[in-house]
Design an enzyme around this catalytic site. Structure first.
Site, PDB file in Angstrom:
ATOM      1  N   ASP A 289       1.211  -5.451   8.685  1.00 17.03           N
ATOM      2  CA  ASP A 289       0.116  -4.524   8.434  1.00 17.03           C
ATOM      3  C   ASP A 289      -1.150  -5.359   8.260  1.00 17.03           C
ATOM      4  O   ASP A 289      -1.289  -6.090   7.266  1.00 17.03           O
ATOM      5  CB  ASP A 289       0.412  -3.691   7.170  1.00 17.03           C
ATOM      6  CG  ASP A 289      -0.661  -2.639   6.920  1.00 17.03           C
ATOM      7  OD1 ASP A 289      -1.811  -2.844   7.352  1.00 17.03           O
ATOM      8  OD2 ASP A 289      -0.350  -1.615   6.285  1.00 17.03           O
TER       9      ASP A 289
ATOM     10  N   ARG B  19     -12.432  -5.337  -6.793  1.00 17.59           N
ATOM     11  CA  ARG B  19     -12.366  -6.061  -5.523  1.00 17.59           C
ATOM     12  C   ARG B  19     -13.787  -6.253  -5.009  1.00 17.59           C
ATOM     13  O   ARG B  19     -14.586  -5.314  -4.981  1.00 17.59           O
ATOM     14  CB  ARG B  19     -11.565  -5.273  -4.481  1.00 17.59           C
ATOM     15  CG  ARG B  19     -10.130  -4.994  -4.877  1.00 17.59           C
ATOM     16  CD  ARG B  19      -9.323  -4.448  -3.717  1.00 17.59           C
ATOM     17  NE  ARG B  19      -9.968  -3.296  -3.065  1.00 17.59           N
ATOM     18  CZ  ARG B  19      -9.437  -2.630  -2.048  1.00 17.59           C
ATOM     19  NH1 ARG B  19      -8.268  -3.001  -1.549  1.00 17.59           N
ATOM     20  NH2 ARG B  19     -10.059  -1.592  -1.523  1.00 17.59           N
TER      21      ARG B  19
ATOM     22  N   TYR C  57     -11.501   1.064  10.237  1.00 11.69           N
ATOM     23  CA  TYR C  57     -12.656   1.538   9.450  1.00 11.69           C
ATOM     24  C   TYR C  57     -12.999   0.601   8.301  1.00 11.69           C
ATOM     25  O   TYR C  57     -13.947   0.839   7.580  1.00 11.69           O
ATOM     26  CB  TYR C  57     -12.410   2.958   8.929  1.00 11.69           C
ATOM     27  CG  TYR C  57     -11.077   3.142   8.217  1.00 11.69           C
ATOM     28  CD1 TYR C  57     -10.896   2.681   6.923  1.00 11.69           C
ATOM     29  CD2 TYR C  57     -10.006   3.758   8.861  1.00 11.69           C
ATOM     30  CE1 TYR C  57      -9.674   2.840   6.292  1.00 11.69           C
ATOM     31  CE2 TYR C  57      -8.787   3.923   8.236  1.00 11.69           C
ATOM     32  CZ  TYR C  57      -8.626   3.450   6.947  1.00 11.69           C
ATOM     33  OH  TYR C  57      -7.421   3.592   6.319  1.00 11.69           O
ATOM     34  N   LYS C  58     -12.203  -0.442   8.105  1.00  7.96           N
ATOM     35  CA  LYS C  58     -12.507  -1.406   7.043  1.00  7.96           C
ATOM     36  C   LYS C  58     -13.453  -2.464   7.623  1.00  7.96           C
ATOM     37  O   LYS C  58     -14.611  -2.159   7.880  1.00  7.96           O
ATOM     38  CB  LYS C  58     -11.211  -1.974   6.479  1.00  7.96           C
ATOM     39  CG  LYS C  58     -10.447  -0.896   5.695  1.00  7.96           C
ATOM     40  CD  LYS C  58      -9.060  -1.276   5.240  1.00  7.96           C
ATOM     41  CE  LYS C  58      -8.429  -0.091   4.482  1.00  7.96           C
ATOM     42  NZ  LYS C  58      -6.998  -0.251   4.230  1.00  7.96           N
TER      43      LYS C  58
ATOM     44  N   PHE D 216       0.857  -1.194   0.000  1.00 12.87           N
ATOM     45  CA  PHE D 216       0.000   0.000   0.000  1.00 12.87           C
ATOM     46  C   PHE D 216       0.896   1.248   0.000  1.00 12.87           C
ATOM     47  O   PHE D 216       1.902   1.292   0.698  1.00 12.87           O
ATOM     48  CB  PHE D 216      -0.888  -0.029   1.253  1.00 12.87           C
ATOM     49  CG  PHE D 216      -2.048   0.912   1.206  1.00 12.87           C
ATOM     50  CD1 PHE D 216      -3.271   0.518   0.688  1.00 12.87           C
ATOM     51  CD2 PHE D 216      -1.933   2.214   1.695  1.00 12.87           C
ATOM     52  CE1 PHE D 216      -4.350   1.389   0.652  1.00 12.87           C
ATOM     53  CE2 PHE D 216      -2.999   3.100   1.659  1.00 12.87           C
ATOM     54  CZ  PHE D 216      -4.218   2.675   1.142  1.00 12.87           C
TER      55      PHE D 216
END
Ligand SMILES: *Cc1c(COP(=O)(O)O)cnc(C)c1O
Length: 423
Positions: A208, A383, A233-234, A129
């Site tokens: 991560d 995704r 928040y995912k 990322f």
């Protein structure tokens, strides 16, 4: 074949022990299936209530909330950390809810990276990322070690091989930074094997967990991972910018945080206002400034749901839904799906499935038109994340049927094949 698959899906919904949770979430109008919970999870009634309570406490207690809100704001990060410990497999004092992935990465990279004359390399995946790349390269720049970065590349089918990572770790490796699940492809890495390999080679390893926190169990303490970071928040539905988390293994609790701040103080002496820093005894030492109480409040509600649902049951449902989705796509007629490729390895699936198509952006727009929210990643990746608490097997059936229709009629050609949604 498709009929059998559909029957299997409805049987799965009937037996689903987590089915009731879907009704606890708000779905935006016109959204029928939300497959973007790996980017931003939905708001639940419980998270909303927790925010309202925090506002009410601010309104009615003002400064008193630090001591007598529920939980007291002064202890909220530690208390939530101890609860979140169950989701990452840590001891309660090894986990704290604080900062963002980016700020926590900077904190832990700067704390753990101690380049020697020979051992000074940092190994990470080339497809990491962007913020992980930026954190590592800015760290190396600040230590004049720009040439110490070692990138591991995936193969031509987007698969990152554990053997390739292991081969990159040598007696010159100071630190390894890896994702539990690759954010683009949804590939899950073998954390146990890689943690052991890095540790045996004498390197520090940090993880991560952005794409596995809240959707998969972890064993950070048991594996003796050195540190980890994640956002909430995912899959943990804490809202945009919701406060993140970090883990530091107990064996490192003697380390002084490189980027110290007063909320990392031992709580007994924090208000002595001394000029010298006395770090807290656990992971709490790695906090920095005053915790964002209002951005943390939603997690009080959503974490309660995750713990109640049980992370093992959540993972089981996640695997069931991604498997169903994979099979459904595979069962579609060859002539319509010849340009569609599932790039998530079957034997290493995280929380989402990633597929590529030359018209990926157009397909995403066409899916949205039908009330299905996917996630588009440059240049050609779709995704699809069936978050277990907000998705049913019937939703997967609807998604596959809609996708089939879009491919058959080529409706994606009506949309510009360019950038879809953000983040
Ligand atoms: C989502 C994500 C991030 C985001 O970092 P923030 O500091 O929360 O903005 C970082 N790393 C990975 C792997 C991610 O998937």
């Amino acid at each position: 074949m498709l009929n059998e698959w559909k029957k299997e899906a409805s049987a799965a919904d009937e037996r689903d022990p987590l089915a009731a949770y879907q009704r606890e979430f708000y779905f935006p109008e016109h959204v029928r299936v939300y497959l973007d919970g790996n980017s931003l999870g939905l708001l639940s009634h419980r998270a909303e209530a927790a925010v309202q309570q925090a506002l009410e406490e601010w309104k009615t207690k003002a400064i008193g909330g630090w001591g007598d809100a529920s939980p007291p704001w002064f202890h909220q990060a530690e208390q939530l950390g101890a609860s979140a410990a169950a989701l990452v497999g840590s001891l309660p004092h090894e986990t704290i809810i604080a900062g963002s992935i980016t700020s926590n990465l900077h904190q832990l990279l700067h704390t753990f990276y101690r380049p020697g004359a020979k051992r000074r390399k940092i190994v990470m995946e080339a497809g990491a990322f962007p913020t992980d790349h930026y954190a590592v390269t800015s760290l190396l720049r600040s230590c004049n070690q720009e040439d110490a970065l070692v990138l591991v590349y995936p193969d031509e089918h987007h698969i990152l091989h554990e053997e390739d990572i292991e081969a990159a770790v040598t007696d010159e490796t100071a630190l390894v930074l890896l994702p539990s699940v690759l954010y683009r492809t949804g590939q899950r890495l073998n954390m146990k094997q890689l943690t052991k390999h890095a540790s045996d080679a004498g390197a520090v390893i940090g993880w991560d967990l952005a794409h596995s926190f809240g959707v998969m169990p972890h064993e950070l303490h048991e594996l003796e991972a050195d540190f980890a970071v994640w956002c909430t928040y995912k899959y943990a539905n804490s809202g945009p910018g919701g406060t993140a988390g970090l883990f530091v293994h107990e064996k490192h609790h003697h380390l002084t945080p490189a980027l110290a701040g007063w909320f990392g103080s031992d709580k007994d002496v924090q208000f002595d206002m001394e000029e010298t820093f006395t770090p807290a005894a656990g992971a709490g030492a790695f906090q920095q400034g005053t915790p964002p109480i209002l951005s943390t409040a939603p997690l009080l509600g959503s974490l309660e749901m995750l713990l109640e649902a049980g992370i093992e049951r959540i993972r089981a449902k996640s695997l069931q839904l991604t498997t169903l989705l994979r099979r459904g796509i595979t069962l579609l007629p060859e002539e319509e799906t010849k340009d569609l490729r599932i790039i998530t390895p079957a034997e290493g699936t995280g929380g989402h499935l990633a597929v590529t198509h030359p018209y990926a952006a157009g397909i995403c727009e066409a899916l949205k038109k039908e009330g299905i929210i996917p996630d588009y990643r440059e240049p050609n990746i779709i995704r699809l994340a069936p978050s277990p608490l907000t998705t049913s097997a019937a939703d997967i059936v609807f998604t596959v049927e809609t996708l089939h229709d879009i491919l058959k009629k080529e409706t994606y050609l009506q949309y510009k094949n360019e950038r879809g949604s953000i983040a």
